[in-house]
Design an enzyme around this catalytic site. Structure first.
Site: not given
Ligand code: FAD
Length: 516
Positions: A97, A163, A273
């Site tokens: 994400h 969120d 917020e």
């Molecule tokens: P990924 O996109 O899969 O990875 C993100 C990064 O983390 C990459 O560099 C990856 O290599 C690394 N990573 C993933 N897993 C691990 C692991 N186990 N160990 C070490 N590194 C790792 N963020 C907020 O803070 N607050 C919010 O309210 C919020 N709302 C969101 C709503 C939506 C609809 C979306 C799409 C994003 C939102 N985000 C929010 C952003 C989100 O927190 C970050 O994009 C987060 O990285 C997404 O998590 P993911 O599991 O999809 O990570």
């Protein structure tokens, strides 16, 4: 026909193998001889899925995708890369994400963390001890929604949220994990007791504030640069059952921010917020369908007389014991606030419905094919002293005037004292700073227009000397990264040399490895 079919299917399989070999040519042959080779895929569907993310802007093809069934699979993979002459890059993909390819690895190996989900050693386990109280040991691959469901069974829940809950624990801990609870409980990275991490040297290390603290603080907000989080021990507290949820509207930005700052300075609320409403964006959006149809009409009429309306959103948790007094308590908290008379809207919801408020909007957009569009999102931290200038220079002069932004715009204050300086996460210097989220959606061929709006915003802030910091940062040059980390850059770089000296991990962040 049978012979022809037999020859054809053999040919197809040979071509498939050759293609896989060609794809995998940037990773060493030894990898294919290890046990994990069986869980390594170079299949075109696997490659395609690992080369996209929620942003739908960047596309980087890995050579292979690992679907680990145990933590040892990840350990073996990193060890192999670390010990070969030409290491290959590796990235953990949580739920993908990110919006700028942060979880991608061009020509490297993407570790699909989701496939660890059914491993009996990871999962979600709730425990208690005298020094920590209640806590949950959670696999880095777990989604926060699953953590919530599993802990609620025990009447407990984490205290700090995002969120949206369909994000992984490892993904948000690599950034910060912020929401309306951050002012009170700190970001998610401030609510971790301990972690298991596999470093870029292929070492499995348990770390906390007291044991291997350098790795612990490096990884929290560390953008995946120092290790892969396989377990995090998360703070839990008794969960409320219900929430009182209030939104009040303002036409004056200074009254709106003054009230927000007041509300985060007093005891009583669990979530604060705020967001912007403009003519082109309806009061309800995918983030929350809060307003009833009649209230939407009332707000639309207010919007027809004002260019921008600011919506302050607050929540107080309660349960059976406090059900009789919650309205009175909320009333007290609202005393003296300077919102537009008559524009207060209240809802009562279950704790679960409140925390999972974004899900229904996501499902609706998915059903219309509007969820997987480009998202050139831009998230910033803005110091309190410059938020008035930011309102004029960005919200009014750029976003409103250009009339191009489509999607929610968030703005709410939070407190620096809930963040630990030793963590890798970067925030502004001031005690209070604002979280600003420009959560645009676009069509497939016009995301660049919104992206240029982001550049314009950055230029404007630089010109006016506003000391903003990007959240979920993405930069094109090393100089920009150095500027972003500022005083933390040397530490960040030293930690990289200590824990991932061969620059194997998370190349998609483009901090140490520039892939294009
Ligand atoms: P990924 O996109 O899969 O990875 C993100 C990064 O983390 C990459 O560099 C990856 O290599 C690394 N990573 C993933 N897993 C691990 C692991 N186990 N160990 C070490 N590194 C790792 N963020 C907020 O803070 N607050 C919010 O309210 C919020 N709302 C969101 C709503 C939506 C609809 C979306 C799409 C994003 C939102 N985000 C929010 C952003 C989100 O927190 C970050 O994009 C987060 O990285 C997404 O998590 P993911 O599991 O999809 O990570």
């Amino acid at each position: 026909y049978f012979i022809l079919f037999f020859i054809m299917s053999h040919l197809m399989s040979i071509i498939g193998k050759l293609k896989n070999y060609w794809n995998a040519s940037s990773i060493p042959h030894e990898l294919l001889s290890l046990d994990i080779a069986a869980r390594l895929s170079t299949d075109s569907d696997a490659i395609e899925a690992a080369s996209t993310d929620f942003g739908n802007i960047i596309k980087e093809k890995p050579a292979a995708v690992l679907y680990p069934s145990t933590i040892k699979d990840i350990l073996d993979l990193i060890k192999l890369s670390y010990n070969t002459h030409i290491p290959f890059t590796i990235t953990a993909r949580g739920h993908g994400h990110s919006v700028r390819g942060q979880a991608m690895a061009r020509n490297g190996v993407v570790v699909d963390m989701n496939s660890l989900k059914n491993n009996y050693r990871t999962g979600i386990r709730v425990s208690w001890d005298a020094s920590l109280g209640f806590y949950a040991d959670v696999g880095g691959e777990q989604l926060w929604i699953d953590v919530l469901n599993a802990t609620l069974v025990h009447g407990l829940a984490p205290v700090s949220w995002t969120d949206y809950l369909y994000l992984t624990v490892g993904g948000t801990l690599s950034n910060a994990g912020i929401s309306g609870q951050t002012f009170r409980y700190g970001p998610q990275i401030s609510n971790v007791h301990e972690m298991d991490v596999i470093t870029g040297k292929g070492e499995f290390v348990t770390c906390s504030k007291h044991t291997n603290p350098e790795l612990f603080f490096a990884v929290l907000g560390g953008l995946g640069q120092f290790g892969i989080i396989t377990r995090a021990r998360i703070v839990l507290e008794k969960a409320p059952t219900r929430v009182k949820w209030v939104r009040i509207l303002y036409s004056d930005f200074s009254k709106f921010t003054r009230d927000q700052e007041h509300l985060i300075s007093i005891e009583g609320l669990d979530y604060v917020e705020g967001s912007l409403m403009m003519n082109q964006s309806p009061p309800n959006n995918w983030r929350s369908s809060f307003f009833s149809p009649s209230n939407q009409t009332k707000i639309a009429s207010l919007l027809s007389k004002n260019d921008i309306i600011y919506c302050l959103e607050m929540v107080k948790y309660y349960d059976d014991q406090s059900a009789n007094t919650i309205d009175e308590e909320m009333q007290k908290l609202l005393e003296g606030l300077k919102f537009i008379p008559g524009f207060m809207f209240t809802r009562d919801a279950t704790f679960m419905d409140f925390l999972n408020r974004v899900r229904s909007g996501e499902v609706e957009l998915q059903s219309k094919g509007l969820w997987d569009v480009p998202h050139p999102w831009f998230n910033l931290f803005v110091p309190k002293s410059t938020i008035m200038d930011f309102n004029v220079g960005v919200f009014v002069d750029i976003i409103l005037r250009q009339n191009k932004a489509t999607g929610p715009i968030l703005v709410y204050p939070t407190s620096r004292k809930k963040w630990d300086e030793r963590m890798s996460a970067v925030i502004p210097e001031e005690d209070i700073f604002y979280c600003v989220g420009l959560l645009y959606s676009s069509g497939f061929d016009d995301w660049e227009v919104l992206d240029s709006l982001n550049d314009k915003i950055l230029m404007n802030c630089n010109k006016k000397g506003l000391k903003i910091k990007q959240y979920l940062p993405h930069y094109k040059t090393k100089e920009d990264w150095m500027k972003h980390f500022d005083e933390k850059w040397n530490t960040f770089q030293q930690r990289k040399i200590q824990f991932d000296p061969k620059m194997i991990l998370s190349p998609g962040q483009r901090i140490f490895t520039f892939t294009s």
